[in-house]
Scaffold this motif. Structure first.
Motif, mmCIF file in Angstrom:
data_model
loop_
_atom_site.group_PDB
_atom_site.id
_atom_site.type_symbol
_atom_site.label_atom_id
_atom_site.label_comp_id
_atom_site.label_asym_id
_atom_site.label_seq_id
_atom_site.Cartn_x
_atom_site.Cartn_y
_atom_site.Cartn_z
ATOM 1 N N PHE A 49 6.182 30.829 24.159
ATOM 2 C CA PHE A 49 6.716 30.835 25.520
ATOM 3 C C PHE A 49 5.912 29.891 26.422
ATOM 4 O O PHE A 49 6.470 29.133 27.218
ATOM 5 C CB PHE A 49 6.703 32.263 26.079
ATOM 6 N N GLY A 50 4.587 29.906 26.280
ATOM 7 C CA GLY A 50 3.744 29.005 27.063
ATOM 8 C C GLY A 50 4.011 27.549 26.756
ATOM 9 O O GLY A 50 4.045 26.702 27.653
ATOM 10 N N LEU A 51 4.205 27.222 25.473
ATOM 11 C CA LEU A 51 4.498 25.839 25.098
ATOM 12 C C LEU A 51 5.854 25.387 25.629
ATOM 13 O O LEU A 51 6.007 24.236 26.059
ATOM 14 C CB LEU A 51 4.446 25.675 23.583
ATOM 15 N N VAL A 52 6.838 26.298 25.622
ATOM 16 C CA VAL A 52 8.154 25.955 26.163
ATOM 17 C C VAL A 52 8.054 25.673 27.659
ATOM 18 O O VAL A 52 8.603 24.681 28.155
ATOM 19 C CB VAL A 52 9.178 27.081 25.868
ATOM 20 N N ILE A 53 7.338 26.508 28.374
ATOM 21 C CA ILE A 53 7.158 26.307 29.821
ATOM 22 C C ILE A 53 6.432 24.983 30.085
ATOM 23 O O ILE A 53 6.806 24.215 30.984
ATOM 24 C CB ILE A 53 6.384 27.486 30.448
ATOM 25 N N ALA A 54 5.377 24.682 29.298
ATOM 26 C CA ALA A 54 4.649 23.426 29.484
ATOM 27 C C ALA A 54 5.553 22.225 29.213
ATOM 28 O O ALA A 54 5.497 21.217 29.937
ATOM 29 C CB ALA A 54 3.436 23.390 28.550
ATOM 30 N N GLY A 55 6.392 22.313 28.196
ATOM 31 C CA GLY A 55 7.330 21.223 27.904
ATOM 32 C C GLY A 55 8.319 21.000 29.027
ATOM 33 O O GLY A 55 8.590 19.856 29.417
ATOM 34 N N ILE A 56 8.856 22.087 29.572
ATOM 35 C CA ILE A 56 9.804 21.965 30.686
ATOM 36 C C ILE A 56 9.128 21.346 31.903
ATOM 37 O O ILE A 56 9.693 20.460 32.571
ATOM 38 C CB ILE A 56 10.406 23.352 31.023
ATOM 39 N N LEU A 57 7.896 21.777 32.188
ATOM 40 C CA LEU A 57 7.178 21.206 33.339
ATOM 41 C C LEU A 57 6.896 19.719 33.145
ATOM 42 O O LEU A 57 6.980 18.934 34.102
ATOM 43 C CB LEU A 57 5.880 21.976 33.581
ATOM 44 N N LEU A 58 6.564 19.328 31.918
ATOM 45 C CA LEU A 58 6.334 17.901 31.655
ATOM 46 C C LEU A 58 7.612 17.096 31.855
ATOM 47 O O LEU A 58 7.582 15.987 32.410
ATOM 48 C CB LEU A 58 5.805 17.690 30.238
ATOM 49 N N LEU A 59 8.737 17.640 31.403
ATOM 50 C CA LEU A 59 10.007 16.946 31.608
ATOM 51 C C LEU A 59 10.339 16.813 33.093
ATOM 52 O O LEU A 59 10.875 15.793 33.531
ATOM 53 C CB LEU A 59 11.145 17.683 30.886
ATOM 54 N N LEU A 60 10.004 17.829 33.858
ATOM 55 C CA LEU A 60 10.256 17.765 35.299
ATOM 56 C C LEU A 60 9.306 16.804 36.020
ATOM 57 O O LEU A 60 9.628 16.304 37.093
ATOM 58 C CB LEU A 60 10.155 19.160 35.918
ATOM 59 N N MET A 61 8.144 16.545 35.425
ATOM 60 C CA MET A 61 7.169 15.653 36.058
ATOM 61 C C MET A 61 7.454 14.176 35.793
ATOM 62 O O MET A 61 6.903 13.307 36.475
ATOM 63 C CB MET A 61 5.755 15.975 35.554
ATOM 64 N N ILE A 62 8.299 13.859 34.828
ATOM 65 C CA ILE A 62 8.568 12.456 34.485
ATOM 66 C C ILE A 62 9.077 11.653 35.678
ATOM 67 O O ILE A 62 8.542 10.566 35.949
ATOM 68 C CB ILE A 62 9.519 12.367 33.265
ATOM 69 N N PRO A 63 10.059 12.116 36.450
ATOM 70 C CA PRO A 63 10.506 11.308 37.595
ATOM 71 C C PRO A 63 9.423 11.089 38.647
ATOM 72 O O PRO A 63 9.300 10.001 39.215
ATOM 73 C CB PRO A 63 11.664 12.111 38.186
ATOM 74 N N VAL A 64 8.613 12.109 38.874
ATOM 75 C CA VAL A 64 7.538 11.974 39.862
ATOM 76 C C VAL A 64 6.520 10.940 39.382
ATOM 77 O O VAL A 64 6.072 10.077 40.141
ATOM 78 C CB VAL A 64 6.866 13.337 40.111
#
Length: 129
Positions: A49-64
């Motif tokens: 679950f932690g790895l999934v959350i970290a992956g989603i956050l990384l994907l959201l950080m790409i545009p920034v």
């Protein structure tokens, strides 16, 4: 009053053993294995679950990060230049120190006060001959 005092001894049963020496009911091997498996499943699910959350956050950080790429490059360049500047300063300091040591050594040897090498003290009797 008597000189003899009564002593009270208390026996505590230790974790996995009862008074008879057998394992206690809570220490059944089946429950221990089941508990260990349950613990491993819970820890595994937590990590996943932690790895999934970290992956989603990384994907959201790409545009920034994409918008800030020029600033990030500048920071890396400045960091690299600062590191090179520090290394150059260290090198210059070491060269100056070695030059000072060499000049001090030359001054000491040119004064004649310090003689490098070995010498022998001869007896006065031997010099008269």
């Amino acid at each position: 009053m008597t000189d003899k005092r009564d002593k009270l001894y208390i026996r505590f049963s230790q974790g996995g053993q009862s008074a008879r020496g057998r394992s206690s009911a809570s220490g059944n091997w089946f429950t221990r294995i089941l508990g260990l498996l349950l613990l491993l499943v819970i820890v595994g699910l937590g990590l996943a679950f932690g790895l999934v959350i970290a992956g989603i956050l990384l994907l959201l950080m790409i545009p920034v990060l994409w918008r800030q790429r020029h600033t990030i490059k500048q920071v890396w360049r400045m960091r690299k230049q600062a590191k090179q500047h520090y290394q150059n300063q260290q090198r210059q300091y070491e060269q100056q120190e070695s030059y000072r040591q060499q000049s001090n050594h030359k001054e000491n040897s040119s004064n004649g006060s310090v003689i490098d090498g070995e010498y022998e003290v001869k007896d006065k009797d031997e010099t008269k001959r």
